[in-house]
Design a protein around this motif. Structure first.
Motif, mmCIF file in Angstrom:
data_model
loop_
_atom_site.group_PDB
_atom_site.id
_atom_site.type_symbol
_atom_site.label_atom_id
_atom_site.label_comp_id
_atom_site.label_asym_id
_atom_site.label_seq_id
_atom_site.Cartn_x
_atom_site.Cartn_y
_atom_site.Cartn_z
ATOM 1 N N SER A 134 0.839 -1.181 0.000
ATOM 2 C CA SER A 134 0.000 0.000 0.000
ATOM 3 C C SER A 134 0.884 1.244 0.000
ATOM 4 O O SER A 134 2.053 1.186 0.385
ATOM 5 C CB SER A 134 -0.936 0.020 1.207
ATOM 6 O OG SER A 134 -0.196 0.118 2.405
ATOM 7 N N GLN A 135 0.292 2.353 -0.449
ATOM 8 C CA GLN A 135 1.057 3.591 -0.557
ATOM 9 C C GLN A 135 0.110 4.769 -0.517
ATOM 10 O O GLN A 135 -0.942 4.736 -1.171
ATOM 11 C CB GLN A 135 1.846 3.606 -1.864
ATOM 12 C CG GLN A 135 2.711 4.822 -2.082
ATOM 13 C CD GLN A 135 3.959 4.804 -1.231
ATOM 14 O OE1 GLN A 135 4.643 3.792 -1.127
ATOM 15 N NE2 GLN A 135 4.247 5.927 -0.605
ATOM 16 N N ILE A 136 0.503 5.787 0.219
ATOM 17 C CA ILE A 136 -0.188 7.071 0.182
ATOM 18 C C ILE A 136 0.727 8.050 -0.525
ATOM 19 O O ILE A 136 1.898 8.180 -0.171
ATOM 20 C CB ILE A 136 -0.543 7.566 1.599
ATOM 21 C CG1 ILE A 136 -1.471 6.570 2.284
ATOM 22 C CG2 ILE A 136 -1.192 8.941 1.532
ATOM 23 C CD1 ILE A 136 -1.770 6.887 3.733
ATOM 24 N N THR A 161 -6.616 6.954 -7.247
ATOM 25 C CA THR A 161 -6.780 6.198 -6.008
ATOM 26 C C THR A 161 -7.562 4.937 -6.320
ATOM 27 O O THR A 161 -8.683 5.003 -6.836
ATOM 28 C CB THR A 161 -7.528 7.038 -4.960
ATOM 29 O OG1 THR A 161 -6.699 8.137 -4.581
ATOM 30 C CG2 THR A 161 -7.880 6.206 -3.732
ATOM 31 N N SER A 162 -6.963 3.798 -6.021
ATOM 32 C CA SER A 162 -7.570 2.524 -6.415
ATOM 33 C C SER A 162 -6.748 1.380 -5.844
ATOM 34 O O SER A 162 -5.709 1.588 -5.210
ATOM 35 C CB SER A 162 -7.613 2.420 -7.947
ATOM 36 O OG SER A 162 -8.347 1.295 -8.374
ATOM 37 N N VAL A 163 -7.223 0.169 -6.084
ATOM 38 C CA VAL A 163 -6.416 -1.016 -5.815
ATOM 39 C C VAL A 163 -5.950 -1.551 -7.159
ATOM 40 O O VAL A 163 -6.761 -1.743 -8.075
ATOM 41 C CB VAL A 163 -7.205 -2.094 -5.052
ATOM 42 C CG1 VAL A 163 -6.305 -3.284 -4.760
ATOM 43 C CG2 VAL A 163 -7.773 -1.523 -3.754
ATOM 44 N N TYR A 164 -4.655 -1.770 -7.274
ATOM 45 C CA TYR A 164 -4.068 -2.178 -8.539
ATOM 46 C C TYR A 164 -3.630 -3.640 -8.458
ATOM 47 O O TYR A 164 -2.933 -4.043 -7.529
ATOM 48 C CB TYR A 164 -2.868 -1.284 -8.870
ATOM 49 C CG TYR A 164 -3.267 0.124 -9.187
ATOM 50 C CD1 TYR A 164 -3.449 1.074 -8.189
ATOM 51 C CD2 TYR A 164 -3.501 0.510 -10.507
ATOM 52 C CE1 TYR A 164 -3.852 2.363 -8.486
ATOM 53 C CE2 TYR A 164 -3.895 1.802 -10.815
ATOM 54 C CZ TYR A 164 -4.077 2.717 -9.795
ATOM 55 O OH TYR A 164 -4.479 3.999 -10.101
ATOM 56 N N THR A 189 -1.919 -3.794 -4.917
ATOM 57 C CA THR A 189 -1.336 -2.617 -4.266
ATOM 58 C C THR A 189 -2.459 -1.609 -4.063
ATOM 59 O O THR A 189 -3.123 -1.222 -5.027
ATOM 60 C CB THR A 189 -0.232 -1.980 -5.130
ATOM 61 O OG1 THR A 189 0.879 -2.857 -5.219
ATOM 62 C CG2 THR A 189 0.220 -0.648 -4.520
ATOM 63 N N ARG A 190 -2.628 -1.193 -2.826
ATOM 64 C CA ARG A 190 -3.655 -0.189 -2.529
ATOM 65 C C ARG A 190 -3.004 1.185 -2.565
ATOM 66 O O ARG A 190 -2.114 1.477 -1.765
ATOM 67 C CB ARG A 190 -4.276 -0.450 -1.164
ATOM 68 C CG ARG A 190 -5.396 0.507 -0.799
ATOM 69 C CD ARG A 190 -6.053 0.109 0.510
ATOM 70 N NE ARG A 190 -6.723 -1.178 0.415
ATOM 71 C CZ ARG A 190 -7.955 -1.360 -0.036
ATOM 72 N NH1 ARG A 190 -8.665 -0.314 -0.433
ATOM 73 N NH2 ARG A 190 -8.487 -2.555 -0.066
#
Lengths: 115, 114
Positions: free
Chosen positions: B10-12, B86-89, B109-110
């Motif tokens: 995950s990543q912001i 912004t999504s889940v990949y 990956t979120r």
């Protein structure tokens, strides 16, 4: 628009019951169909597939039925267990040109199994 | 055998920043794919690669680029991230891109773009 869709967005069943998840498709030229299971926080997991020259295929506790006349696909889960709780997607594999096939996914059905 | 791995989990990310999502498979599959999954929209194909050295556009390619320098790796780059990304990949791979080739998916990956 979506070429693959689902009749029911949610399905709640009791543990031990059989579950049936439905899917409609619009492209009569689709050759191959797949059911995926996606648990929360995970990627889609292959469950079972069926080719367009078949109308039924069985796996372990799962059966996929294909009705090409009405363009309908279903996934049957026997003796549903709590671990079956997930979102289930159907997908159709279509030739996008030059024998390059692409999967088109339905939006998914959330299956909840009550103990 | 790990199958398909993705990083980060995950990543912001701040809007405007560049980000590369990594995908590696050890199944020696020829074809690889990138999807995004958004609530109510299901899985949508961003880019794909039939074999090392070739790539193609999917349903929603704008704002994304990919490369396929070798069989195992298929990174997805957002050159200048926007909040709508912004999504889940999910990365996926298959033996080939034929009529009955099953796609297998990574864990995802979120990504959140602020």
């Amino acid at each position: 628009g979506e070429s693959v869709g689902l009749h029911l967005p949610t399905l709640s069943v009791q543990e031990g019951d059989n579950s049936i998840i439905n899917c409609a498709y619009s492209n009569s030229a689709s050759d191959y169909f797949i059911w995926y299971k996606q648990e929360s926080g995970k990627g889609p997991q292959f469950i079972i597939d069926i080719r367009s020259n078949m109308d039924k295929r069985q796996g372990q506790r799962v059966t996929v039925l294909l009705n090409k006349t009405v363009k309908h696909l279903s996934l049957q889960i026997a003796a549903t267990q709590p671990g079956d709780s997930a979102v289930y997607f159907c997908a159709e594999n279509m030739d996008s040109g030059g024998s390059n096939y692409k999967l088109t996914f339905g939006k998914g059905t959330l299956l909840t199994v009550n103990p | 055998i790990a199958g398909i791995t993705q990083a980060p989990t995950s990543q912001i990310l701040a809007a405007g920043r560049r980000m590369t999502l990594r995908c590696t498979q050890d199944m020696r599959h020829n074809a690889m794919y990138w999807y995004r999954q958004d609530l109510g929209l299901g899985l949508r194909l961003i880019h794909y690669s039939n074999t090392a050295g070739t790539t193609g556009k999917g349903e929603v390619p704008d704002g994304y680029s990919v490369s396929r320098a070798n069989t195992d790796d298929f990174p997805l780059t957002l050159a200048s991230a926007v909040p709508s990304q912004t999504s889940v990949y999910f990365c996926a791979s298959s033996v080939g891109q034929g009529a009955v080739d099953t796609q297998y998916f990574g864990p995802g990956t979120r990504l959140t773009v602020l």
